[in-house]
Every structure is written in C-alpha cells, then in structure tokens.
Design a protein around this motif. Structure first.
Motif, PDB file in Angstrom:
ATOM      1  N   SER A   1      84.867  -0.553  42.644  1.00  0.00           N
ATOM      2  CA  SER A   1      83.922  -0.143  43.685  1.00  0.00           C
ATOM      3  C   SER A   1      82.655  -0.995  43.626  1.00  0.00           C
ATOM      4  N   ARG A   2      82.252  -1.392  42.440  1.00  0.00           N
ATOM      5  CA  ARG A   2      81.065  -2.246  42.304  1.00  0.00           C
ATOM      6  C   ARG A   2      81.285  -3.597  42.979  1.00  0.00           C
ATOM      7  N   THR A   3      82.463  -4.167  42.778  1.00  0.00           N
ATOM      8  CA  THR A   3      82.778  -5.453  43.402  1.00  0.00           C
ATOM      9  C   THR A   3      82.869  -5.311  44.916  1.00  0.00           C
ATOM     10  N   ILE A   4      83.504  -4.242  45.367  1.00  0.00           N
ATOM     11  CA  ILE A   4      83.602  -4.004  46.812  1.00  0.00           C
ATOM     12  C   ILE A   4      82.209  -3.870  47.417  1.00  0.00           C
ATOM     13  N   ARG A   5      81.333  -3.152  46.729  1.00  0.00           N
ATOM     14  CA  ARG A   5      79.956  -2.980  47.220  1.00  0.00           C
ATOM     15  C   ARG A   5      79.252  -4.332  47.332  1.00  0.00           C
TER      16      ARG A   5
ATOM     17  N   LEU B   1      79.788   2.821  49.281  1.00  0.00           N
ATOM     18  CA  LEU B   1      80.739   2.088  50.118  1.00  0.00           C
ATOM     19  C   LEU B   1      80.832   2.651  51.530  1.00  0.00           C
ATOM     20  N   LEU B   2      80.374   3.860  51.715  1.00  0.00           N
ATOM     21  CA  LEU B   2      80.492   4.550  52.988  1.00  0.00           C
ATOM     22  C   LEU B   2      79.225   5.361  53.205  1.00  0.00           C
ATOM     23  N   GLU B   3      78.611   5.193  54.359  1.00  0.00           N
ATOM     24  CA  GLU B   3      77.348   5.889  54.638  1.00  0.00           C
ATOM     25  C   GLU B   3      77.461   6.705  55.930  1.00  0.00           C
ATOM     26  N   PRO B   4      77.769   7.986  55.803  1.00  0.00           N
ATOM     27  CA  PRO B   4      77.866   8.813  56.995  1.00  0.00           C
ATOM     28  C   PRO B   4      76.483   9.221  57.504  1.00  0.00           C
ATOM     29  N   ASP B   5      76.437   9.549  58.771  1.00  0.00           N
ATOM     30  CA  ASP B   5      75.252  10.212  59.296  1.00  0.00           C
ATOM     31  C   ASP B   5      75.395  11.681  58.941  1.00  0.00           C
ATOM     32  N   ARG B   6      74.323  12.439  59.093  1.00  0.00           N
ATOM     33  CA  ARG B   6      74.359  13.869  58.780  1.00  0.00           C
ATOM     34  C   ARG B   6      73.908  14.671  59.990  1.00  0.00           C
ATOM     35  N   THR B   7      74.535  15.824  60.161  1.00  0.00           N
ATOM     36  CA  THR B   7      74.093  16.742  61.209  1.00  0.00           C
ATOM     37  C   THR B   7      72.849  17.462  60.706  1.00  0.00           C
ATOM     38  N   PHE B   8      72.239  18.240  61.557  1.00  0.00           N
ATOM     39  CA  PHE B   8      71.057  19.024  61.186  1.00  0.00           C
ATOM     40  C   PHE B   8      71.370  19.940  60.005  1.00  0.00           C
ATOM     41  N   SER B   9      72.608  20.433  59.955  1.00  0.00           N
ATOM     42  CA  SER B   9      72.998  21.332  58.867  1.00  0.00           C
ATOM     43  C   SER B   9      73.518  20.579  57.637  1.00  0.00           C
ATOM     44  N   GLY B  10      73.523  19.240  57.684  1.00  0.00           N
ATOM     45  CA  GLY B  10      73.898  18.451  56.523  1.00  0.00           C
ATOM     46  C   GLY B  10      75.351  18.020  56.477  1.00  0.00           C
ATOM     47  N   GLN B  11      76.138  18.343  57.501  1.00  0.00           N
ATOM     48  CA  GLN B  11      77.535  17.929  57.495  1.00  0.00           C
ATOM     49  C   GLN B  11      77.653  16.434  57.784  1.00  0.00           C
ATOM     50  N   ARG B  12      78.640  15.821  57.155  1.00  0.00           N
ATOM     51  CA  ARG B  12      78.859  14.389  57.343  1.00  0.00           C
ATOM     52  C   ARG B  12      79.486  14.131  58.714  1.00  0.00           C
TER      53      ARG B  12
END
Length: 141
Positions: A59-63, A25-36
């Motif tokens: 969550s399945r329906t929301i997706r 449901l949420l897709e963050p980008d990641r820093t070089f060190s893996g932080q969201r």
C-alpha cells in the motif's frame, strides 16, 4: 455511491475499502451524517488498486505511485520504484525456489534413506548400545 455499492461493483469488501482509506489510497467524500460517498470513478480506481496489490506492491508503494497514475504520467522515479519492487519479488521467488528444492531433497531422503544420510543405517543400533554399556561399566569401577 455508498461503500456497500462500491464494494459490490468493484468486487471487494467494505472492510477492504476502509483499509484503502486508512492507507491513503481512497478518499471518499462524507455526508452530513458522516457516511462515505464515492464518485463513479472510484469503481475503476479500486479495481486498479486490486491489480497493483496482485502485482505484489505494498500500500505504501501504491500510495507513492498514485499521483503519477492519476495524472496519467510516467516518471523515471516511478519506473525505478516498480523495477525495484520487481527485483524484490524476483529475489523472494528465488529464495522460495531454493527452500522448495531443499525440502524436495529432504523428502527424497526420507523416502529413500541411505547410510550416507541416516546415521542409524550405518551400523546396527545395538552396536551403539554395546559400546555405551562398556563405557558405563568402566565408569562404575
């Protein structure tokens, strides 16, 4: 912004945000060190996710609804899905109401026992024992 700031601004825990990510449901980008790292728009999106959960959607329906929501579209299959979810919730509410009504009847019987509902009130308790002792005596002969 980082996960803690998003959580504070959207009013949810970091754990909830990680769950949303696990559920797609949420897709963050990641820093070089893996932080969201989240964009500013994530605050509004997380608030909307919370509203959809509060409306009883999984969550399945929301997706499944996410592409239409993000595109600002209203598709027939999305409306059918939401109608189906509403019908499921209505059926669950009816089942709960029936269970509550049955429990209310049991509470009323417990508060106001009558011979109709309570076998012990139909005849004196000792009369049942007298009959039992006779049968036991007859078996011993």
């Amino acid at each position: 912004m980082r996960i803690g700031e998003l959580g504070r601004r959207a009013g949810v825990s970091a754990r909830a945000l990680r769950y949303y990510e696990e559920q797609g449901l949420l897709e963050p980008d990641r820093t070089f060190s893996g932080q969201r790292i989240y964009p500013e728009s994530a605050v509004e999106w997380v608030v909307l996710i919370q509203q959809l959960f509060a409306a009883g959607l999984s969550s399945r329906t929301i997706r499944r609804l996410t592409p239409s929501i993000q595109a600002g579209e209203s598709r027939d299959e999305d409306l059918a899905l939401m109608t189906s979810e509403r019908d499921r919730i209505t059926a669950a509410m009816n089942d709960l109401a029936a269970a509550r009504d049955a429990l209310d009847r049991m509470i009323d019987i417990a508060l106001h026992p009558t011979p109709e509902h309570c076998p012990a009130l139909r005849s004196p308790a000792w009369s049942m024992l007298d009959g039992a002792s006779v049968e036991i005596g007859q078996l011993a002969r």
